[in-house]
Design an enzyme around this catalytic site. Sequence first.
Site, PDB file in Angstrom:
ATOM      1  N   LYS A  39      35.447  49.862  43.338  1.00 57.14           N
ATOM      2  CA  LYS A  39      34.821  49.032  42.299  1.00 57.14           C
ATOM      3  C   LYS A  39      35.479  49.159  40.924  1.00 57.14           C
ATOM      4  O   LYS A  39      35.363  48.270  40.096  1.00 57.14           O
ATOM      5  CB  LYS A  39      33.334  49.365  42.184  1.00 57.14           C
ATOM      6  CG  LYS A  39      32.520  48.980  43.421  1.00 57.14           C
ATOM      7  CD  LYS A  39      31.836  47.672  43.234  1.00 57.14           C
ATOM      8  CE  LYS A  39      30.880  47.236  44.325  1.00 57.14           C
ATOM      9  NZ  LYS A  39      30.638  48.073  45.470  1.00 57.14           N
TER      10      LYS A  39
ATOM     11  N   SER B   1      23.793  48.818  42.797  1.00 57.45           N
ATOM     12  CA  SER B   1      23.204  49.898  43.562  1.00 57.45           C
ATOM     13  C   SER B   1      23.988  51.190  43.355  1.00 57.45           C
ATOM     14  O   SER B   1      23.709  52.178  43.985  1.00 57.45           O
ATOM     15  CB  SER B   1      23.167  49.540  45.035  1.00 57.45           C
ATOM     16  OG  SER B   1      24.486  49.364  45.504  1.00 57.45           O
TER      17      SER B   1
ATOM     18  N   GLU C 172      29.253  43.967  57.871  1.00 55.07           N
ATOM     19  CA  GLU C 172      27.985  44.249  57.206  1.00 55.07           C
ATOM     20  C   GLU C 172      27.154  45.222  58.034  1.00 55.07           C
ATOM     21  O   GLU C 172      27.350  45.334  59.242  1.00 55.07           O
ATOM     22  CB  GLU C 172      27.143  42.973  57.114  1.00 55.07           C
ATOM     23  CG  GLU C 172      27.658  41.935  56.178  1.00 55.07           C
ATOM     24  CD  GLU C 172      26.750  40.726  56.204  1.00 55.07           C
ATOM     25  OE1 GLU C 172      26.361  40.289  55.110  1.00 55.07           O
ATOM     26  OE2 GLU C 172      26.435  40.216  57.295  1.00 55.07           O
TER      27      GLU C 172
ATOM     28  N   GLY D  74      21.301  44.085  57.782  1.00 55.89           N
ATOM     29  CA  GLY D  74      21.415  43.162  56.650  1.00 55.89           C
ATOM     30  C   GLY D  74      22.548  42.192  56.859  1.00 55.89           C
ATOM     31  O   GLY D  74      23.502  42.161  56.093  1.00 55.89           O
TER      32      GLY D  74
ATOM     33  N   ASP E 162      23.021  39.063  56.369  1.00 58.35           N
ATOM     34  CA  ASP E 162      22.913  37.755  55.692  1.00 58.35           C
ATOM     35  C   ASP E 162      24.260  37.055  55.588  1.00 58.35           C
ATOM     36  O   ASP E 162      24.341  35.834  55.683  1.00 58.35           O
ATOM     37  CB  ASP E 162      22.316  37.941  54.295  1.00 58.35           C
ATOM     38  CG  ASP E 162      23.179  38.851  53.444  1.00 58.35           C
ATOM     39  OD1 ASP E 162      23.172  40.068  53.698  1.00 58.35           O
ATOM     40  OD2 ASP E 162      23.893  38.354  52.558  1.00 58.35           O
TER      41      ASP E 162
ATOM     42  N   SER F 245      35.997  52.009  51.800  1.00 56.33           N
ATOM     43  CA  SER F 245      35.716  51.477  50.461  1.00 56.33           C
ATOM     44  C   SER F 245      35.213  52.486  49.442  1.00 56.33           C
ATOM     45  O   SER F 245      35.356  52.263  48.240  1.00 56.33           O
ATOM     46  CB  SER F 245      34.728  50.312  50.573  1.00 56.33           C
ATOM     47  OG  SER F 245      33.594  50.683  51.327  1.00 56.33           O
TER      48      SER F 245
HETATM   49  C1  LIG Z   1      30.109  47.682  46.616  1.00 61.26           C
HETATM   50  C2  LIG Z   1      30.588  48.355  47.828  1.00 61.26           C
HETATM   51  C3  LIG Z   1      30.850  47.642  49.011  1.00 61.26           C
HETATM   52  C4  LIG Z   1      30.599  46.152  49.122  1.00 61.26           C
HETATM   53  O1  LIG Z   1      31.428  45.416  48.255  1.00 61.26           O
HETATM   54  P1  LIG Z   1      31.113  43.886  47.929  1.00 61.26           P
HETATM   55  O2  LIG Z   1      32.176  43.482  46.990  1.00 61.26           O
HETATM   56  O3  LIG Z   1      29.743  43.824  47.325  1.00 61.26           O
HETATM   57  O4  LIG Z   1      31.149  43.156  49.227  1.00 61.26           O
HETATM   58  C5  LIG Z   1      31.359  48.329  50.088  1.00 61.26           C
HETATM   59  N1  LIG Z   1      31.567  49.662  50.040  1.00 61.26           N
HETATM   60  C6  LIG Z   1      31.320  50.389  48.940  1.00 61.26           C
HETATM   61  C7  LIG Z   1      31.579  51.840  48.966  1.00 61.26           C
HETATM   62  C8  LIG Z   1      30.820  49.760  47.791  1.00 61.26           C
HETATM   63  O5  LIG Z   1      30.567  50.481  46.698  1.00 61.26           O
END
Ligand SMILES: *Cc1c(COP(=O)(O)O)cnc(C)c1O
Length: 328
Positions: free
Chosen positions: A62, A87, A213, A217, A219, A313
């Site tokens: 992020k 979140s 996903e 969830g 969606d 991620s």
């Molecule tokens: C925010 C996040 C996601 C999802 O990312 P989006 O851009 O909302 O699809 C996945 N993994 C981690 C660790 C995140 O912080």
Amino acid sequence: MTAPSAPPRARLPEYSDVVAAAARLAGHAHRTPVLRSRLADAMLGAEVVFKCETFQRAGAFKFRGAFNALSQLGDAQRRGGVVTFSSGNHAQAIALAAQLLGVPATIVMPNDSPAIKLAATRGYGAEVVIYDRITEDREAIGRRLAGERGMTLIPPFDHPDVIAGQGTATKELIEEAGALDYLFVPMGGGGLVSGAALAARALSPQCKVYAVEPEAGNDGQQSFRSGSIIHIATPRTIADGAQTQHIGELTFAIIRRELADVLTASDAQLVEAMRFFAERMKIVVEPTGCLGFAAARHAGLPIRGKRVGILISGGNIDLARYAALLGA
Ligand SMILES: *Cc1c(COP(=O)(O)O)cnc(C)c1O
């Protein structure tokens, strides 16, 4: 509940925006490692490359989108400050990017956010405003604060600069590892996978990109398959970074155009992947970060003998919760 899919308000980002974001991030974001595992190759019967955003600044991808968005604000906007709702990982990323760029930040976070995420956000000097995830609307709170305080709202995924920033992770992965046949990407609101798809389409045009996903969830899967954005109640899943109630307008437009499909993974599969990453690769991965690997392993796609990219991620999780999930 189905919402009519209105045309997106903002311009859709393109690969050239990912390239521009990469230049802005150079020297500020980490170029995270691409790791291999012989065991993962053997388990999937494929050549697997893992892009490890657990090692990104603030512990998740992020930071890329946050820094890219904030570094483009004008002087007046910088002075006014930024507000966002999240979140957790986007909150920390905005807080850190704001601190680095000297911009005041206010973060709207749910009352059940992991303690480590609340503490980290405050530690970067941001003001935290708490809301109730079940009964209150975080987007409305964010917009109200933006209006009242004259701050710029930076949403967690539905923003062209955020999407372009997130795309730099996949740009780095393909530049380092070469062309891919498959790419598996965790999805909440779709910012990461939208950016990934822009980069993959440009650098490895044959690559099939899958969003993943939490099963509880789905969606995004419903939206992808039905052709309009589906809203759901906040899903109950251990993947707290993917508990979004709906994907964005911009992200949906890119997802519809670029993705092969949207897949799901169960909480049990996420725990299994967390254990694999810990035991075999020595990486602490949060549940949401495991979505891509879990689907590559269990979705039954014909990946044998293929080159497979997996985005890991993020790695932000309370140690006590981590231990509890692994049954340690
Ligand atoms: C925010 C996040 C996601 C999802 O990312 P989006 O851009 O909302 O699809 C996945 N993994 C981690 C660790 C995140 O912080």
